[in-house]
Design a protein around this motif. Structure first.
Motif, PDB file in Angstrom:
ATOM      1  N   LEU A 282      35.677  36.660  42.984  1.00 17.24           N
ATOM      2  CA  LEU A 282      36.291  37.120  41.744  1.00 17.24           C
ATOM      3  C   LEU A 282      35.434  38.185  41.081  1.00 17.24           C
ATOM      4  CD1 LEU A 282      38.489  36.805  39.534  1.00 17.24           C
ATOM      5  CD2 LEU A 282      37.089  34.981  38.556  1.00 17.24           C
ATOM      6  N   GLY A 283      34.124  37.971  41.071  1.00 14.06           N
ATOM      7  CA  GLY A 283      33.223  38.946  40.470  1.00 14.06           C
ATOM      8  C   GLY A 283      33.302  40.308  41.153  1.00 14.06           C
ATOM      9  N   ILE A 284      33.437  40.315  42.467  1.00 18.94           N
ATOM     10  CA  ILE A 284      33.528  41.581  43.208  1.00 18.94           C
ATOM     11  C   ILE A 284      34.837  42.292  42.898  1.00 18.94           C
ATOM     12  CG2 ILE A 284      33.734  42.551  45.532  1.00 18.94           C
ATOM     13  CD1 ILE A 284      31.724  40.410  46.453  1.00 18.94           C
ATOM     14  N   VAL A 285      35.935  41.536  42.837  1.00 22.22           N
ATOM     15  CA  VAL A 285      37.228  42.147  42.515  1.00 22.22           C
ATOM     16  C   VAL A 285      37.194  42.741  41.108  1.00 22.22           C
ATOM     17  CG1 VAL A 285      39.700  41.715  42.181  1.00 22.22           C
ATOM     18  CG2 VAL A 285      38.498  40.641  44.097  1.00 22.22           C
ATOM     19  N   VAL A 286      36.625  42.012  40.167  1.00 24.20           N
ATOM     20  CA  VAL A 286      36.542  42.514  38.791  1.00 24.20           C
ATOM     21  C   VAL A 286      35.676  43.759  38.720  1.00 24.20           C
ATOM     22  CG1 VAL A 286      35.659  41.995  36.499  1.00 24.20           C
ATOM     23  CG2 VAL A 286      37.010  40.302  37.704  1.00 24.20           C
ATOM     24  N   ASN A 323      41.363  36.027  28.151  1.00 24.59           N
ATOM     25  CA  ASN A 323      42.672  35.468  28.481  1.00 24.59           C
ATOM     26  C   ASN A 323      43.459  36.348  29.447  1.00 24.59           C
ATOM     27  OD1 ASN A 323      43.284  32.896  26.863  1.00 24.59           O
ATOM     28  ND2 ASN A 323      42.305  34.205  25.352  1.00 24.59           N
ATOM     29  N   LEU A 324      43.075  37.601  29.548  1.00 25.72           N
ATOM     30  CA  LEU A 324      43.756  38.502  30.474  1.00 25.72           C
ATOM     31  C   LEU A 324      43.168  38.441  31.874  1.00 25.72           C
ATOM     32  CD1 LEU A 324      44.251  41.687  28.240  1.00 25.72           C
ATOM     33  CD2 LEU A 324      45.998  40.028  28.937  1.00 25.72           C
ATOM     34  N   ILE A 325      41.836  38.369  31.960  1.00 27.56           N
ATOM     35  CA  ILE A 325      41.210  38.436  33.290  1.00 27.56           C
ATOM     36  C   ILE A 325      40.248  37.291  33.558  1.00 27.56           C
ATOM     37  CG2 ILE A 325      41.418  40.958  33.320  1.00 27.56           C
ATOM     38  CD1 ILE A 325      38.388  41.102  32.821  1.00 27.56           C
ATOM     39  N   ASN A 326      40.222  36.262  32.708  1.00 35.72           N
ATOM     40  CA  ASN A 326      39.317  35.110  32.840  1.00 35.72           C
ATOM     41  C   ASN A 326      37.985  35.417  32.156  1.00 35.72           C
ATOM     42  OD1 ASN A 326      37.216  33.318  34.539  1.00 35.72           O
ATOM     43  ND2 ASN A 326      39.219  32.344  34.571  1.00 35.72           N
TER      44      ASN A 326
END
Length: 414
Positions: A282-286, A323-326
């Motif tokens: 998730l961190g890499i995608v963000v 709330n939009l992207i965690n």
């Protein structure tokens, strides 16, 4: 717009949707890992940036793994069952909510939010049934407090660890500045819960005589206290607090293995490896989303300064973004944008990303874990009710917490 700008956003939404819905019971990592590989493959994030993201998240993930094992061992030793039995004996059904708020707040602060979600929530189910009370208010309290009550210590939440590193504060100073916001936010949550669940709280059945409470596991409590001291000491000498968590887990783990109350395989399972992989992916995608325009866009929205209005604005932006992207990706995005503003701005971001996620399922990793626990107890959450509660609790808690932070910064200094 190019594919490197559009596709990371689409993949992030897909990863979060899968984490919330979990189709066919899939682990969250099933979509997150291929998404991370794809953003690297199309060049949306360079290998150097992906490696840097992994290095930044590595200690956080290591700390989470150690705390999950530590919490699992506390459960084996009966600490959470003792807490539940104490609640059942010390509080009438009408006062159970106050007891749950107190215990959940302390456990979240000391053992991190994951312990409250994974281990305390099932105990609250059992305790409410034993006392003849409706479980909903108390179970909802577990998820709200796993977010809100994680404000106090650097080790209470993954987001705190990242903010702590960016703030330049010591462990003790961080806790001192966050103590008043922590208390104010919890008090606001409690007032909202008392009103929102007034019918459920008034409908408890007659108190059933609780069984003889289990003995408090003294060795476990002493080890936890020593681990907490270790957090302070490692911070003072510039050592990652994950090592203190690992030491506590090793002490309890070796003892449990020698006494044959657990196995190495059980301890490995307790680390929740698929979930840890999900956090990394998730961190890499963000990071790919940030590198392709999100960071620049948010830079224009973040207020400057550390006055009251600026702190309120920073916290509000952080809450919306969480709330939009965690909340974990949100704090990764926002910290570089506010770090120059000093500890006050960093802590305002933390208020937003810790309190704000109580509004939606996708707001925090803790809420996703909480939903999994409820489904294991053949219970699910009504989205409308969850959201209505969040719409009442989040604005009030966030405003009073920011006011408290503003006051703490003026009294203690940032």
């Amino acid at each position: 717009m190019t594919i490197t700008e559009v596709l990371p956003v689409v993949l992030l939404l897909a990863v979060l949707a899968c984490a919330v819905i979990r189709p066919w019971g899939w682990p969250e990592a099933v979509v997150a890992v291929p998404a991370a590989a794809l953003v690297i493959g199309i060049g949306a994030i360079s290998l150097d940036h992906a490696r840097a993201e992994a290095e930044q998240l590595g200690p956080v993930i290591g700390f989470l793994a150690a705390v999950l094992v530590l919490a699992h061992l506390c459960d084996i030793d009966g600490l959470f069952q003792a807490c539940g039995a104490w609640l059942a004996r010390a509080a009438a059904p009408q006062r159970l909510l106050a007891g749950v708020f107190g215990i959940a707040s302390v456990i979240t602060a000391v053992l991190s939010l994951d312990a409250t979600i994974v281990l305390l929530t099932p105990v609250v189910f059992t305790t409410a049934a034993r006392m003849g009370a409706r479980p909903k208010p108390h179970v909802y309290a577990c998820t709200h407090l796993s977010n809100t009550a994680s404000l106090l210590l650097p080790v209470s939440n993954l987001t705190n660890l990242l903010a702590f590193a960016a703030s330049g504060l010591s462990f003790v100073r961080f806790a001192a500045l966050m103590a008043l916001p922590w208390l104010a936010a919890i008090a606001a949550e409690y007032a909202v819960f008392r009103w929102f669940f007034r019918r459920d709280l008034a409908a408890g059945a007659e108190l059933r005589t609780p069984a003889e409470p289990p003995k408090v596991p003294v060795f476990t409590v002493v080890t936890l206290a020593a681990t907490l001291v270790g957090f302070v000491m490692t911070s003072a000498v510039g050592v990652d607090p994950a090592w203190a968590a690992l030491a506590g887990a090793l002490v309890l783990g070796v003892r449990a293995l020698v006494q044959r109350r657990t196995t190495v395989l059980d301890l490995v399972r307790a680390t929740a490896i698929p979930f840890l992989v999900f956090v990394l992916a998730l961190g890499i995608v963000v990071r790919a989303v940030v590198d392709n325009g999100l960071g620049d866009a948010l830079g224009t929205l973040i207020p400057s300064g550390t006055g009251l209005l600026a702190l309120l604005g920073i916290a509000a932006v952080a809450a919306v973004l969480a709330n939009l992207i965690n909340n974990l990706p949100a704090v990764l995005v926002l910290l570089p944008l506010v770090a120059a503003g000093g500890p006050g701005a960093v802590l305002a971001v933390l208020l937003g990303v810790n309190i704000g996620p109580n509004l939606t399922y996708a707001g925090s990793l803790a809420t996703l874990l909480w939903r999994r626990i409820l489904r294991q107890h053949d219970t699910d959450v009504d989205l409308g009710e969850f959201t209505r509660l969040g719409l009442l609790a989040v604005p009030v808690s966030l405003v009073v917490a920011v006011l408290a932070l503003w006051g703490s910064l003026h009294v203690i200094g940032g």
